[in-house]
Design an enzyme around this catalytic site. Structure first.
Site, mmCIF file in Angstrom:
data_model
loop_
_atom_site.group_PDB
_atom_site.id
_atom_site.type_symbol
_atom_site.label_atom_id
_atom_site.label_comp_id
_atom_site.label_asym_id
_atom_site.label_seq_id
_atom_site.Cartn_x
_atom_site.Cartn_y
_atom_site.Cartn_z
ATOM 1 C CG ASP A 169 -4.233 -7.908 -5.527
ATOM 2 O OD1 ASP A 169 -5.131 -7.882 -6.375
ATOM 3 O OD2 ASP A 169 -4.456 -8.011 -4.295
ATOM 4 C CG LEU B 91 1.573 3.723 -5.167
ATOM 5 C CD1 LEU B 91 1.027 3.425 -6.555
ATOM 6 C CD2 LEU B 91 2.737 4.709 -5.240
ATOM 7 C CE1 TYR C 32 -10.926 2.449 9.685
ATOM 8 C CE2 TYR C 32 -10.105 1.360 7.727
ATOM 9 C CZ TYR C 32 -9.914 2.220 8.786
ATOM 10 O OH TYR C 32 -8.691 2.841 8.963
ATOM 11 C CB ILE D 40 -2.899 -2.596 -6.459
ATOM 12 C CG1 ILE D 40 -3.631 -3.666 -7.250
ATOM 13 C CG2 ILE D 40 -3.543 -1.216 -6.646
ATOM 14 C CD1 ILE D 40 -4.851 -4.175 -6.572
ATOM 15 N N GLY E 14 0.817 -1.218 0.000
ATOM 16 C CA GLY E 14 0.000 0.000 0.000
ATOM 17 C C GLY E 14 0.846 1.261 0.000
ATOM 18 C CE LYS F 50 -7.722 -0.512 9.771
ATOM 19 N NZ LYS F 50 -6.400 -0.877 9.241
HETATM 20 C C1 VAH Z 1 -10.876 6.791 7.791
HETATM 21 N N1 VAH Z 1 -8.814 8.087 7.771
HETATM 22 O O1 VAH Z 1 -11.458 7.850 7.842
HETATM 23 C C2 VAH Z 1 -9.373 6.781 8.083
HETATM 24 C C3 VAH Z 1 -9.113 6.505 9.534
HETATM 25 C C4 VAH Z 1 -9.682 7.165 11.855
HETATM 26 C C5 VAH Z 1 -9.975 7.375 10.443
HETATM 27 O O2 VAH Z 1 -9.237 5.169 9.848
HETATM 28 O O3 VAH Z 1 -11.438 5.765 7.543
#
Ligand code: VAH
Length: 311
Positions: free
Chosen positions: A50, A8, A139, A33, A6, A143
């Site tokens: 990738d 870039l 997300y 990628i 990652g 995490k």
């Molecule tokens: C986002 N910049 O907005 C990222 C980050 C805490 C925010 O994980 O998803």
């Protein structure tokens, strides 16, 4: 020697530049990628990768022989909400491949978590390192799972995994894509481009933020820390400030007096932002490995406007 995935991305771009400066160009292999357009990265060591292709990842590692992998490839919060199944494939599939590669080749390992690893039932103020984590975004699920998976690889296989929970990151070298905190970057570019900005995040929505230089410095400090002094590993809260769009606008007006801010709140990203804490506690990072952010809102605003003017 360090391989970066990652490279870039918003963090990866500046991480590559700083690591090359610090450890020498020949000791840093950025991958992503697609090929770089940026002058800074063209013509220097770079490989297409990738992160879903573990064989290719292992092939690059056996050729380049790094001692460290910094796994930065991921889809951010808003993008992940648009395509959650694809986000799982990239964010978890890629992480598993990077951890397996680190296990096979005995590599030191870094990957970032995020304040996105917290959810609506997490304490909003002074959020401690160890607390409730029931995120309501794909997300965030990625995490939390990522933090636990990295802890598992340390406990079970002895992989030297380390990571931080980044707040929103503000940068001018590479603008972020698909983040909920991106308003805090766009506002500076728009202030100079048009003198006004329409925020997709509501006026009194506080979120943790940090200037990119402090983020890169945190990665290097954590990776250089003596492992004996680390009682935590993959989920260090790090933040430099807790801000909202009004506060950024007021700081910008010290430089651009007639800057105008208005709002068109995006329900999806506002919903994500409201599920996150307002201000996290970075005590453990400061105590265990000397986290020490240098940029507050005032200094970040000066640097951002100056750098964008010079682009
Ligand atoms: C986002 N910049 O907005 C990222 C980050 C805490 C925010 O994980 O998803």
């Amino acid at each position: 020697r360090i391989i970066i995935t990652g490279a870039l991305g918003q963090i990866g771009t500046e991480l590559t530049l700083k690591l090359r400066e610090k450890y020498g160009e020949e000791n840093v292999l950025p991958t992503d990628i697609k090929a770089p357009e940026d002058e800074n990265l063209k013509g220097r060591p770079f490989e297409i990768l990738d992160v879903r292709e573990m064989d290719r990842m292992k092939e690059l590692v056996s050729e380049f022989k790094p001692d460290t992998i910094m796994h930065m490839a991921a889809l951010l919060s808003a993008t992940a909400e648009k395509n959650p199944q694809f986000a799982w494939e990239i964010n978890m599939g890629g992480l598993m491949n990077a951890l397996e590669t680190a296990r096979d080749f005995n590599l030191k390992f870094f990957t970032p978590s995020s304040i996105g690893a917290f959810g609506p039932s997490t304490p909003k103020e002074n959020t401690p390192q160890v607390t409730i984590q029931r995120p309501t975004t794909m997300y965030g699920v990625n995490k939390v799972a990522g933090e636990l998976l990295c802890d598992y690889y340390f406990e079970k296989f002895g992989v030297d995994t380390r990571g931080v929970r980044f707040p929103g990151l503000v940068s001018h070298v590479k603008e972020p894509g698909g983040g909920t905190t991106d308003y805090a970057v766009e506002i500076y570019f728009e202030a100079l481009r048009s003198g006004r900005y329409t925020s997709f995040i509501g006026k009194s929505t506080n979120m943790d933020m940090m200037y990119m230089d402090d983020a890169i410095d945190a990665i290097i400090k954590l990776m250089e820390a003596d492992p004996g002094q680390l009682t935590d590993r993959n989920a260090f809260n790090v933040s430099a400030m807790s801000i909202n769009p009004e506060m950024v606008a007021n700081e910008i007006r010290k430089h651009i007096p007639d800057f105008e801010l208005d709002y068109e709140v995006d329900p999806v990203r506002q919903g994500i932002a409201e599920s996150w804490p307002n201000a996290i506690d970075s005590t453990e990072a400061k105590r265990q490995w000397g986290f020490n952010p240098q940029y507050d809102l005032e200094k970040m605003t000066e640097v951002m406007l100056e750098a964008i003017r010079n682009k």
